[in-house]
Design a protein around this motif. Structure first.
Motif, PDB file in Angstrom:
ATOM      1  N   LEU A 438       0.836  -1.206   0.000  1.00 33.30           N
ATOM      2  CA  LEU A 438       0.000   0.000   0.000  1.00 33.30           C
ATOM      3  C   LEU A 438       0.870   1.255   0.000  1.00 33.30           C
ATOM      4  N   PHE A 439       1.871   1.252   0.857  1.00 31.88           N
ATOM      5  CA  PHE A 439       2.769   2.392   0.977  1.00 31.88           C
ATOM      6  C   PHE A 439       3.511   2.662  -0.336  1.00 31.88           C
ATOM      7  N   LEU A 440       4.098   1.622  -0.924  1.00 31.65           N
ATOM      8  CA  LEU A 440       4.870   1.796  -2.152  1.00 31.65           C
ATOM      9  C   LEU A 440       3.977   2.191  -3.329  1.00 31.65           C
ATOM     10  N   GLU A 441       2.745   1.685  -3.344  1.00 29.67           N
ATOM     11  CA  GLU A 441       1.803   2.071  -4.401  1.00 29.67           C
ATOM     12  C   GLU A 441       1.444   3.553  -4.285  1.00 29.67           C
ATOM     13  N   LEU A 442       1.235   4.013  -3.043  1.00 23.21           N
ATOM     14  CA  LEU A 442       0.913   5.417  -2.818  1.00 23.21           C
ATOM     15  C   LEU A 442       2.105   6.326  -3.095  1.00 23.21           C
ATOM     16  N   VAL A 443       3.319   5.832  -2.839  1.00 24.90           N
ATOM     17  CA  VAL A 443       4.520   6.613  -3.157  1.00 24.90           C
ATOM     18  C   VAL A 443       4.549   6.935  -4.647  1.00 24.90           C
ATOM     19  N   ALA A 444       4.215   5.926  -5.466  1.00 24.07           N
ATOM     20  CA  ALA A 444       4.266   6.112  -6.915  1.00 24.07           C
ATOM     21  C   ALA A 444       3.174   7.043  -7.428  1.00 24.07           C
ATOM     22  N   THR A 445       2.036   7.107  -6.725  1.00 22.75           N
ATOM     23  CA  THR A 445       0.907   7.891  -7.237  1.00 22.75           C
ATOM     24  C   THR A 445       0.711   9.225  -6.530  1.00 22.75           C
ATOM     25  N   ALA A 446       1.012   9.283  -5.210  1.00 23.97           N
ATOM     26  CA  ALA A 446       0.710  10.484  -4.437  1.00 23.97           C
ATOM     27  C   ALA A 446       1.930  11.132  -3.796  1.00 23.97           C
ATOM     28  N   GLY A 447       3.078  10.466  -3.871  1.00 23.28           N
ATOM     29  CA  GLY A 447       4.276  11.010  -3.245  1.00 23.28           C
ATOM     30  C   GLY A 447       4.512  10.407  -1.868  1.00 23.28           C
ATOM     31  N   LEU A 448       5.758  10.536  -1.402  1.00 26.16           N
ATOM     32  CA  LEU A 448       6.157   9.837  -0.186  1.00 26.16           C
ATOM     33  C   LEU A 448       5.484  10.402   1.061  1.00 26.16           C
ATOM     34  N   ARG A 449       5.349  11.709   1.132  1.00 22.49           N
ATOM     35  CA  ARG A 449       4.735  12.310   2.316  1.00 22.49           C
ATOM     36  C   ARG A 449       3.287  11.841   2.498  1.00 22.49           C
ATOM     37  N   ALA A 450       2.517  11.865   1.429  1.00 24.79           N
ATOM     38  CA  ALA A 450       1.127  11.405   1.503  1.00 24.79           C
ATOM     39  C   ALA A 450       1.060   9.907   1.786  1.00 24.79           C
TER      40      ALA A 450
END
Length: 477
Positions: A438-450
């Motif tokens: 989940l975290f890595l997927e969100l990093v790719a789409t929303a950025g690391l902070r989000a």
């Protein structure tokens, strides 16, 4: 002719053997054996960038370096406990430790990525031989206050190992001892294993179950199929792009799990001893403890993975600095674990509830700190939230483990410990696979902070669940 005095002992009789006793150095030795597998699960995180560069390993292979170890480890734990009950726990502990050292050496010398993956799978399997003997030995050689303290130290060892793995990994990779680079995170195990084996021979008593049961082959195979079909696609799926085999495997999981339950229940009813006896799960302390242990371990392991990536990629910390940032968590966790027995004697299982509330406060503080200070955050600014989270975790895990095994009969110590550790390690692997993905997927789409904010919010939800479940735990005596 002289008669034999009435009070004398007949020549053919022998005194009853003394109950096996685990001394302080023996306890240190078995706890060392408990620490090694968990340290090696997490130590590899900080080494992955170097492994990727040196061995030209893509994301899917890197996931296997982590996931292959975790799956093999979780799949074989209950079997390791059963074999130790039959053949002798010290013997299996020594065999497992020796094999762990040999496979660690193979990992450190691996010439290519696939060899490293194979060595890591073998290393996970050897861990499953060693670790169940630790709890079973503690259960069989201690009682009363000594057992309570030993169980608290065991729980502390488990939590600290997850933190220490990343700290030690960062130091070893940065030190680049003799040009070994990432290989040092595996090679360091070899001298530790030699020391552990010497100490085990001298200080750990050998115990085994009074009525050891035969290996449950159908149960073992079905449990292995269940765990592999769940953990492997969740671990490998994101990096591999979710190919067809991952969905087929996930579809197999509920069928295999149902077949496992039916097979074990049938064996139990026929008077056999299944791999995971349903009758053991009727123990209220074990059953309710397992329900809490699963979300706790999923959240804990996912949290450690997210921090490892966030510190190095989001906050631009080096491996050593990222490790130092976790020291407050380790210190707070250990202090809480040592205080656990005294708190339990006064507050009982409500200690776990309080720990969950404290952990939630720490995660919330860390979340606020990351959102408002990003990306200019140093070790000192992060320390309060990290320490508070570690304090809460330290009040939960050791107490929970002690509670779960409190009603397990001594002759089933290996099976009971194996069930508990399998649940914990499966949840650890599941946490990295699910929260990590989940975290890595969100990093790719929303950025690391989000991504880190969203993942910490999910963990807060898991903590709320553990707090609610802790209210149903039986009161501890």
């Amino acid at each position: 002719m002289h008669g034999t005095p009435a009070h004398s002992t007949p020549a053919h009789s022998t005194p009853a053997p003394a109950a096996p006793h685990l001394g302080g150095l023996g306890l240190f030795t078995v706890l060392l054996g408990a620490a090694l597998p968990l340290i090696d699960f997490f130590i590899v995180y900080v080494a992955l960038p170097s492994i990727e560069h040196d061995l030209a390993a893509g994301p899917a292979l890197l996931e296997l370096v982590v996931g292959g170890y975790g799956v093999a480890y979780a799949v074989l734990l209950v079997l390791g406990g059963r074999v130790g009950d039959s053949l002798g726990r010290r013997r299996l502990f020594l065999i497992g430790m020796a094999a762990f050292g040999a496979t660690s050496l193979a990992c450190g010398l691996a010439p290519n990525a696939w060899t490293l993956v194979a060595a890591r799978v073998a290393q996970g399997a050897t861990s499953a031989l060693m670790l169940p003997q630790v709890l079973a030995t503690i259960q069989a050689t201690t009682e009363g206050p000594r057992r309570a303290r030993a169980m608290s130290l065991y729980g502390a060892t488990g939590g600290l190992s997850m933190v220490a793995g990343q700290i030690l990994g960062g130091v070893l990779v940065a030190a680049d001892i003799g040009g070994t680079g990432w290989r040092a995170v595996f090679l360091v195990n070899v001298p530790v294993v030699v020391l552990g084996m010497v100490l085990a021979v001298r200080t750990v008593p050998d115990t085994r179950a009074g009525r050891p049961a035969a290996v449950d082959v159908p149960g073992t195979l079905l449990l292995a199929l269940s765990l592999v079909s769940l953990l492997l696609p969740l671990t490998e799926g994101r990096a591999a792009g979710w190919p067809l085999w991952t969905w087929v495997s996930l579809g197999v999981f509920p069928v295999a799990a149902a077949a496992f339950y039916v097979t074990e229940r049938r064996a139990d009813r026929k008077g056999r001893t299944p791999l995971v006896p349903p009758s053991l799960l009727r123990l209220e302390s074990l059953r309710r403890g397992l329900m809490l242990l699963l979300p706790f371990s999923v959240g804990f392991s996912g949290f450690m993975f997210v921090l490892a990536v966030t510190f190095q990629q989001g906050l631009d910390m080096g491996p050593v600095t990222a490790g130092l940032a976790l020291v407050p968590m380790a210190v707070a966790f250990f202090g809480a674990a040592l205080a656990g027995p005294r708190l339990v004697s006064r507050f009982g299982s409500r200690t776990v509830t309080a720990g969950g509330v404290i952990q939630a406060a720490g995660i919330a503080l860390l979340l606020v700190t990351l959102r408002h200070g990003w990306p200019d955050l140093g070790v000192a600014v992060l320390a309060p939230g990290i320490a508070l989270a570690g304090l809460g975790q330290g009040f939960q895990l050791p107490v929970l483990m002690r509670l779960m095994l409190s009603d397990v009969p001594a002759d089933r110590a290996g099976v009971g410990g194996g069930v508990m550790i399998t649940a914990q390690q499966s949840a650890v692997a599941l946490g990295v696979a699910t929260l990590g993905s989940l975290f890595l997927e969100l990093v790719a789409t929303a950025g690391l902070r989000a991504a880190v904010s969203a993942t910490l919010l999910v963990q807060l939800g898991l903590i709320v669940l553990t707090v609610l479940l802790s209210l149903r735990l039986p009161r501890m005596r």
